[in-house]
Write an enzyme that holds these catalytic residues in place. Structure first.
Site, PDB file in Angstrom:
ATOM      1  N   LYS A  13       0.836  -1.209   0.000  1.00 40.23           N
ATOM      2  CA  LYS A  13       0.000   0.000   0.000  1.00 40.23           C
ATOM      3  C   LYS A  13       0.868   1.256   0.000  1.00 40.23           C
ATOM      4  CE  LYS A  13      -2.303  -0.780   3.831  1.00 40.23           C
ATOM      5  NZ  LYS A  13      -1.836  -2.092   4.298  1.00 40.23           N
ATOM      6  N   ARG A  88     -10.010   1.065   8.182  1.00 46.28           N
ATOM      7  CA  ARG A  88      -9.687  -0.342   8.390  1.00 46.28           C
ATOM      8  C   ARG A  88     -10.844  -1.089   9.026  1.00 46.28           C
ATOM      9  NH1 ARG A  88      -3.652   0.371   8.637  1.00 46.28           N
ATOM     10  NH2 ARG A  88      -2.693  -1.669   8.596  1.00 46.28           N
ATOM     11  N   ARG A 171      -1.667  -9.718  12.377  1.00 48.41           N
ATOM     12  CA  ARG A 171      -2.158  -8.610  11.545  1.00 48.41           C
ATOM     13  C   ARG A 171      -3.000  -9.124  10.381  1.00 48.41           C
ATOM     14  NH1 ARG A 171       3.333  -5.869  10.286  1.00 48.41           N
ATOM     15  NH2 ARG A 171       2.171  -4.333   9.083  1.00 48.41           N
TER      16      ARG A 171
HETATM   17  P1  AMP Z   1       0.399   0.128   8.796  1.00 46.62           P
HETATM   18  O1  AMP Z   1       1.639   0.959   8.795  1.00 46.62           O
HETATM   19  O2  AMP Z   1      -0.695   0.694   7.927  1.00 46.62           O
HETATM   20  O3  AMP Z   1       0.658  -1.330   8.536  1.00 46.62           O
HETATM   21  O4  AMP Z   1      -0.184   0.214  10.293  1.00 46.62           O
HETATM   22  C1  AMP Z   1       0.540  -0.295  11.393  1.00 46.62           C
HETATM   23  C2  AMP Z   1      -0.398  -0.548  12.565  1.00 46.62           C
HETATM   24  O5  AMP Z   1      -1.011   0.688  12.991  1.00 46.62           O
HETATM   25  C3  AMP Z   1      -1.576  -1.474  12.275  1.00 46.62           C
HETATM   26  O6  AMP Z   1      -1.217  -2.852  12.375  1.00 46.62           O
HETATM   27  C4  AMP Z   1      -2.562  -1.041  13.359  1.00 46.62           C
HETATM   28  O7  AMP Z   1      -2.201  -1.578  14.622  1.00 46.62           O
HETATM   29  C5  AMP Z   1      -2.340   0.456  13.408  1.00 46.62           C
HETATM   30  N1  AMP Z   1      -3.259   1.157  12.480  1.00 46.62           N
HETATM   31  C6  AMP Z   1      -2.918   1.798  11.325  1.00 46.62           C
HETATM   32  N2  AMP Z   1      -4.005   2.315  10.735  1.00 46.62           N
HETATM   33  C7  AMP Z   1      -5.066   1.995  11.525  1.00 46.62           C
HETATM   34  C8  AMP Z   1      -6.478   2.217  11.452  1.00 46.62           C
HETATM   35  N3  AMP Z   1      -7.018   2.862  10.413  1.00 46.62           N
HETATM   36  N4  AMP Z   1      -7.245   1.742  12.453  1.00 46.62           N
HETATM   37  C9  AMP Z   1      -6.714   1.089  13.495  1.00 46.62           C
HETATM   38  N5  AMP Z   1      -5.411   0.810  13.626  1.00 46.62           N
HETATM   39  C10 AMP Z   1      -4.585   1.258  12.653  1.00 46.62           C
END
Ligand code: AMP
Length: 217
Positions: A13, A88, A171
């Site tokens: 992404k 999410r 995750r």
């Molecule tokens: P990412 O960098 O997008 O993989 O996000 C890392 C972590 O941040 C995720 O595994 C969640 O724990 C948290 N996170 C990121 N975006 C969201 C969201 N929209 N809602 C809830 N948790 C989030």
């Protein structure tokens, strides 16, 4: 143009979002990056978010939605943005619809990135990121020229705390339970544009660009 990029953890992404950000001059809003910079700065938001992120769980909607609403009110979002990692959950998607409707705005397209779980597990556990500029590398597929040093800015290149095998498995479960249903939610609105990132990000970006054109964007 207002875009959402949806996909499992490690589906690419962020990499795809950066290409589209530059091509269409969009603000890139990554909720994961916002949480990580708060964790680094030791803010109350960061301390709370870390307890969920380290377990591969979602940060509660009550925290995340308000944080995104504040970010979308910033000046650089006026010319359009790409949301990376938000929404999410269904509640986040509905809250986003409401906050946009209140401003007479809407999402133009939702980019759905497809990658097989086995490939994700391998890519995520070998992924490394620059602490300073966020650039993404991979010890197997895209190593830095000098070990541990960012090719772009010279910053420290490290493994994210949640990129371990155990956390990636958690995750993925979280993704299938909470986020995957959003594809149907946006499909019903006719907004989905698909990109296959099993092979390489160039072909994924190409099919997204074609999909955007087909939607008249
Ligand atoms: P990412 O960098 O997008 O993989 O996000 C890392 C972590 O941040 C995720 O595994 C969640 O724990 C948290 N996170 C990121 N975006 C969201 C969201 N929209 N809602 C809830 N948790 C989030």
């Amino acid at each position: 143009m207002r875009l959402i990029i949806l996909g499992a953890p490690g589906s690419g992404k962020g990499t795809t979002a950066v290409v589209l950000r530059d091509k269409y001059s969009l603000a890139h809003i990554s909720t994961g990056d916002i949480f990580r910079s708060n964790i680094k700065a030791g803010t109350p938001l960061g301390i709370e978010a870390k307890s969920y992120i380290d377990k591969g769980q979602l940060v509660p909607d009550s925290i995340t939605i308000g944080m995104v609403e504040a970010r979308l009110a910033e000046d650089d979002c006026k010319a359009g943005y790409i949301l990376d990692g938000f929404p999410r959950t269904l509640a986040q998607a509905q809250a986003l619809d409401e906050m946009l409707a209140a401003k007479g705005e809407k999402i133009d397209a939702v980019l759905s990135i497809k990658v097989d779980d086995e490939i994700i597990k391998e890519r995520v556990t070998t992924r490394r990121v620059c602490e300073k500029c966020g650039a993404s590398f991979n010890v197997k597929f895209k190593p830095t020229k000098v070990e541990g040093v960012c090719d772009l800015c010279g910053g420290n290149v490290v493994q994210r705390a949640d990129d371990t095998e155990e956390t990636v498995a958690a995750r993925l479960v979280t993704y299938y339970e909470n986020t995957r249903p959003l594809i149907d939610f946006y499909q019903a609105k006719g907004l989905i544009v698909e990109g296959d990132n099993n092979v390489d990000s160039e072909s994924c970006v190409r099919s997204i660009e074609e999909g955007l054109k087909a939607l008249g964007i």
